[in-house]
Design a protein around this motif. Structure first.
Motif, PDB file in Angstrom:
ATOM      1  N   VAL A   1       1.219  -1.170   0.033  1.00 11.34           N
ATOM      2  CA  VAL A   1       0.145  -0.337   0.172  1.00 11.34           C
ATOM      3  C   VAL A   1       0.490   0.772   0.071  1.00 11.34           C
ATOM      4  O   VAL A   1       1.436   1.721   0.789  1.00 11.34           O
ATOM      5  CB  VAL A   1      -0.825   0.084   1.183  1.00 11.34           C
ATOM      6  CG1 VAL A   1      -2.026   1.361   1.020  1.00 11.34           C
ATOM      7  CG2 VAL A   1      -2.205  -1.381   1.073  1.00 11.34           C
ATOM      8  N   ALA A   2       0.476   2.298  -0.499  1.00 10.55           N
ATOM      9  CA  ALA A   2       1.099   3.018  -1.495  1.00 10.55           C
ATOM     10  C   ALA A   2       0.821   4.233  -1.083  1.00 10.55           C
ATOM     11  O   ALA A   2      -1.068   4.701  -1.742  1.00 10.55           O
ATOM     12  CB  ALA A   2       2.431   3.477  -2.272  1.00 10.55           C
ATOM     13  N   ALA A   3       0.763   5.784  -1.399  1.00  7.56           N
ATOM     14  CA  ALA A   3      -0.489   6.869  -1.466  1.00  7.56           C
ATOM     15  C   ALA A   3       0.578   7.761  -1.693  1.00  7.56           C
ATOM     16  O   ALA A   3       1.341   8.047  -2.004  1.00  7.56           O
ATOM     17  CB  ALA A   3      -0.524   7.522  -0.086  1.00  7.56           C
ATOM     18  N   THR A   4      -0.483   8.975  -2.142  1.00  6.15           N
ATOM     19  CA  THR A   4       0.097   9.679  -3.427  1.00  6.15           C
ATOM     20  C   THR A   4       0.528  10.625  -3.146  1.00  6.15           C
ATOM     21  O   THR A   4       1.271  12.180  -2.780  1.00  6.15           O
ATOM     22  CB  THR A   4      -1.223  10.046  -4.089  1.00  6.15           C
ATOM     23  OG1 THR A   4      -2.037  11.036  -3.441  1.00  6.15           O
ATOM     24  CG2 THR A   4      -2.021   9.353  -4.785  1.00  6.15           C
ATOM     25  N   VAL A   5       0.322  10.737  -1.691  1.00  3.25           N
ATOM     26  CA  VAL A   5       0.916  12.468  -0.921  1.00  3.25           C
ATOM     27  C   VAL A   5       0.667  11.721   0.930  1.00  3.25           C
ATOM     28  O   VAL A   5       0.294  10.952   1.181  1.00  3.25           O
ATOM     29  CB  VAL A   5      -0.530  13.584  -0.613  1.00  3.25           C
ATOM     30  CG1 VAL A   5       0.232  14.358   0.556  1.00  3.25           C
ATOM     31  CG2 VAL A   5      -0.828  13.776  -1.553  1.00  3.25           C
ATOM     32  N   ARG A   6       1.978  11.363   1.278  1.00  2.00           N
ATOM     33  CA  ARG A   6       2.444  10.950   2.541  1.00  2.00           C
ATOM     34  C   ARG A   6       2.284  11.190   3.836  1.00  2.00           C
ATOM     35  O   ARG A   6       2.022  11.108   4.438  1.00  2.00           O
ATOM     36  CB  ARG A   6       4.011  10.279   2.921  1.00  2.00           C
ATOM     37  CG  ARG A   6       4.319  10.070   1.123  1.00  2.00           C
ATOM     38  CD  ARG A   6       4.560   8.629   0.821  1.00  2.00           C
ATOM     39  NE  ARG A   6       3.711   8.302  -0.684  1.00  2.00           N
ATOM     40  CZ  ARG A   6       4.089   6.897  -0.727  1.00  2.00           C
ATOM     41  NH1 ARG A   6       4.894   6.607   0.353  1.00  2.00           N
ATOM     42  NH2 ARG A   6       4.598   6.849  -1.790  1.00  2.00           N
ATOM     43  N   CYS A   7       1.516  12.672   3.418  1.00  3.52           N
ATOM     44  CA  CYS A   7       1.373  13.200   5.408  1.00  3.52           C
ATOM     45  C   CYS A   7      -0.152  13.922   4.791  1.00  3.52           C
ATOM     46  O   CYS A   7      -1.212  13.771   4.237  1.00  3.52           O
ATOM     47  CB  CYS A   7       1.989  14.941   5.303  1.00  3.52           C
ATOM     48  SG  CYS A   7       3.932  14.840   5.510  1.00  3.52           S
ATOM     49  N   ALA A   8      -0.438  13.100   6.793  1.00  2.00           N
ATOM     50  CA  ALA A   8      -2.289  14.305   6.385  1.00  2.00           C
ATOM     51  C   ALA A   8      -2.573  15.387   6.463  1.00  2.00           C
ATOM     52  O   ALA A   8      -1.715  16.384   6.033  1.00  2.00           O
ATOM     53  CB  ALA A   8      -2.916  13.484   7.610  1.00  2.00           C
ATOM     54  N   PRO A   9      -3.638  15.350   5.097  1.00  2.00           N
ATOM     55  CA  PRO A   9      -3.312  16.816   5.006  1.00  2.00           C
ATOM     56  C   PRO A   9      -4.614  17.201   5.725  1.00  2.00           C
ATOM     57  O   PRO A   9      -5.691  17.200   6.092  1.00  2.00           O
ATOM     58  CB  PRO A   9      -4.179  16.967   4.056  1.00  2.00           C
ATOM     59  CG  PRO A   9      -4.716  15.693   3.315  1.00  2.00           C
ATOM     60  CD  PRO A   9      -3.705  14.710   4.120  1.00  2.00           C
ATOM     61  N   PRO A  10      -4.940  18.849   6.092  1.00  2.55           N
ATOM     62  CA  PRO A  10      -6.689  19.617   6.242  1.00  2.55           C
ATOM     63  C   PRO A  10      -7.449  18.712   5.664  1.00  2.55           C
ATOM     64  O   PRO A  10      -7.648  19.495   4.063  1.00  2.55           O
ATOM     65  CB  PRO A  10      -6.214  21.035   6.464  1.00  2.55           C
ATOM     66  CG  PRO A  10      -4.698  21.096   6.363  1.00  2.55           C
ATOM     67  CD  PRO A  10      -3.927  19.665   5.600  1.00  2.55           C
TER      68      PRO A  10
END
Length: 284
Positions: free
Chosen positions: A157-166
């Motif tokens: 599993v991976a994500a397009t953005v690695r930090c939690a965004p507001p």
């Protein structure tokens, strides 16, 4: 890195790399990106998948995301106020040579940003890991936090953005800054991957430039996202790879019935078949 000393609340904004958090891929001397150019440089030069994940997990390229994820780690949700939060970017996780690559949008503020593992510790993750377990792609039916014994079986599993965004909404500039992390991860696992599953329309869109940068052959124009949509792409080595769309198991989607357990299971069962994995053991 900024100071990890506790503030007036006694809470640290993030877990220092190499300080003993389970499954922390980084060390105190892991290079840190402080802007988009450094993300591209450090991603390209990372020493393999493990080194790449270490560098992903300490990135500080986007000021807005850094401020938000660390503020959440200090303020915390009442249900988790006694828990220490990870408070760092959440790296890719799962098999090093996966047959299936699952791509999401970004970690949740009180999910992956708290637990240190993508899709772990929130309602979306509860649905996702339960489905992966039912179809034989996860060792356990739930994922609570890093180090809990959960393993992905033939999947990553991976994500397009690695930090939690507001508001769960990264900006286009933040998605662009984070792109080299995903593109390099996609390239690292490309030799074994035979199916890519995009969780939601944003992941479908965000995975596209990463696949292109990693050397995949892609149809033009980009096909529209939809649940159960299946297209064929070509790996950098010339192998046929399936790409599937899957509605995101968000609370909104699961509460309204837009996504059901059967719908998730059908997509991941098909992903197993397309990836050439044997059928899941009976009775899972």
């Amino acid at each position: 890195m900024t100071s990890t000393q506790p503030g007036p609340s006694g809470r640290r904004p993030f877990v220092p790399p190499g300080s003993g958090w389970p499954e922390d891929p980084a060390a105190p001397d892991t290079p840190v990106a402080h802007g988009p150019a450094e993300v591209a440089e450090l991603a390209a030069a990372a020493p393999g998948l493990a080194g790449l994940c270490a560098r992903q997990s300490v990135c500080r390229a986007c000021d807005r995301l850094v401020e938000w994820r660390e503020r959440v780690a200090v303020e915390r949700r009442r249900a988790f106020e006694t828990e220490e939060y990870w408070g760092r970017p959440v790296p890719g996780w799962g098999a090093d040579e996966p047959r299936i690559l699952i791509v999401g949008l970004a970690p949740a503020a009180h999910g992956g940003n708290r637990t240190g593992r993508i899709f772990t510790g929130d309602r979306s993750g509860d649905w996702l890991f339960a489905s992966l377990h039912r179809v034989g792609l996860a060792a356990l039916p739930a994922s609570v936090r890093a180090g809990d014994g959960q393993r992905l079986l033939g999947a990553r599993v991976a994500a397009t953005v690695r930090c939690a965004p507001p508001g769960n909404k990264p900006t286009p500039a933040e998605r662009a800054a984070c792109l080299p992390w995903l593109a390099r991860e996609v390239a690292e696992v490309a030799p074994s991957v035979r199916c890519v599953v995009a969780l939601g329309g944003y992941a479908w869109q965000g995975a596209w430039p990463a696949l292109k940068q990693a050397g995949y052959g892609l149809p033009r124009p980009r096909p529209a996202f939809g649940h159960g949509v299946q297209i064929e792409i070509t790996s950098p080595e010339g192998a046929a790879v399936a790409m599937l769309g899957c509605y995101h198991p968000s609370q909104q989607n699961t509460f309204t019935g837009r996504v059901t357990e059967a719908m998730l299971d059908e997509v991941f069962t098909r992903a197993r078949e397309l990836a050439g994995l044997p059928p899941a053991p009976q009775g899972r």
